[in-house]
Design a protein around this motif. Structure first.
Motif: not given
Length: 237
Positions: A154-179
């Motif tokens: 499982l990959d939390t980055l891949e899960l966040w992409k929702f099929g968008d292969y061009k999209h990269y989101t750092s863990l730091k950014l993801l934690t911030n936007i998800l609270g």
């Protein structure tokens, strides 16, 4: 679909890596040439291979793992329990210890590994370093012949992409936007090399790595729309 997975079947993990040697000068002449060729496509024209060597840790061929932190949900009456453990020290030994954990406790078909950007970095990096050290791959990292839906990752980055292969989101950014609470650390990934080689403070790196594992688990809980872990539910083992 994620809600159908049992949390106890997932091993969350993160690794920290550094260049294999403390300085470019320590490389053999052959390895210097190989490094120059390997890094050429990423270096700017005015940046030498030597100056770029501080980034060698991102390649398994020129770097090494200094710690692997793991976290897992353990059954506990009336309360969740998330346990953290870190393997560190000599690389071959920590890889063997990590393999032993997988083979002993996470070796069944239902067991999964989860990391952030793990499919592009953590999982292949660990596998490559095991091969270099002549360690037989555990089944969870041996992907040869497996169909995509059989890969136990499982990959939390891949899960966040929702099929968008061009999209990269750092863990730091993801934690911030998800609270998700993200403790302020005194280091980040770019400083791990200096902390390891200059300060020789691997415990500081371990602490940083373990916080990332907790953050990955918290993000996964967010994806499942479940309550976040609190400090009382997290223990080191």
């Amino acid at each position: 679909m994620l809600k159908k997975l049992q949390l106890e079947h997932i091993l969350f993990l993160d690794i920290e890596t550094v260049p294999e040697f403390s300085a470019y000068a320590e490389l053999s002449e052959v390895k210097k040439q190989l490094w120059e060729h390997k890094s050429q496509y990423q270096r700017k024209e005015d940046v030498s291979a030597e100056d770029f060597y501080d980034r060698a840790g991102i390649w398994a061929e020129f770097g090494k793992i200094v710690c692997i932190s793991v976290g897992y949900f353990a059954p506990k009456a009336n309360q969740r329990s998330f346990r953290i453990k870190t393997f560190y020290g000599e690389e071959k030994q920590l890889l063997q210890d990590f393999k032993d954990l997988l083979n002993t406790y996470f070796n069944q078909a239902q067991h999964l590994l989860c990391a952030h950007n793990g499919k592009e970095f953590d999982f292949p990096y660990i596998a490559r370093r095991m091969i270099i050290h002549e360690i037989e791959l555990p089944s969870k990292l041996d992907l040869f012949g497996k169909k995509p839906w059989e890969v136990p990752h499982l990959d939390t980055l891949e899960l966040w992409k929702f099929g968008d292969y061009k999209h990269y989101t750092s863990l730091k950014l993801l934690t911030n936007i998800l609270g998700v609470p993200s403790p302020k650390d005194d280091i980040d990934g770019s400083q791990v090399r200096d902390v390891f080689y200059k300060e020789k403070d691997v415990e500081r790196i371990v602490s940083y790595c373990e916080k990332d594992v907790i953050a990955i688990a918290q993000v996964f809980l967010k994806f499942r729309q479940e309550k976040l872990l609190n400090e009382s539910e997290i223990t080191s083992v």
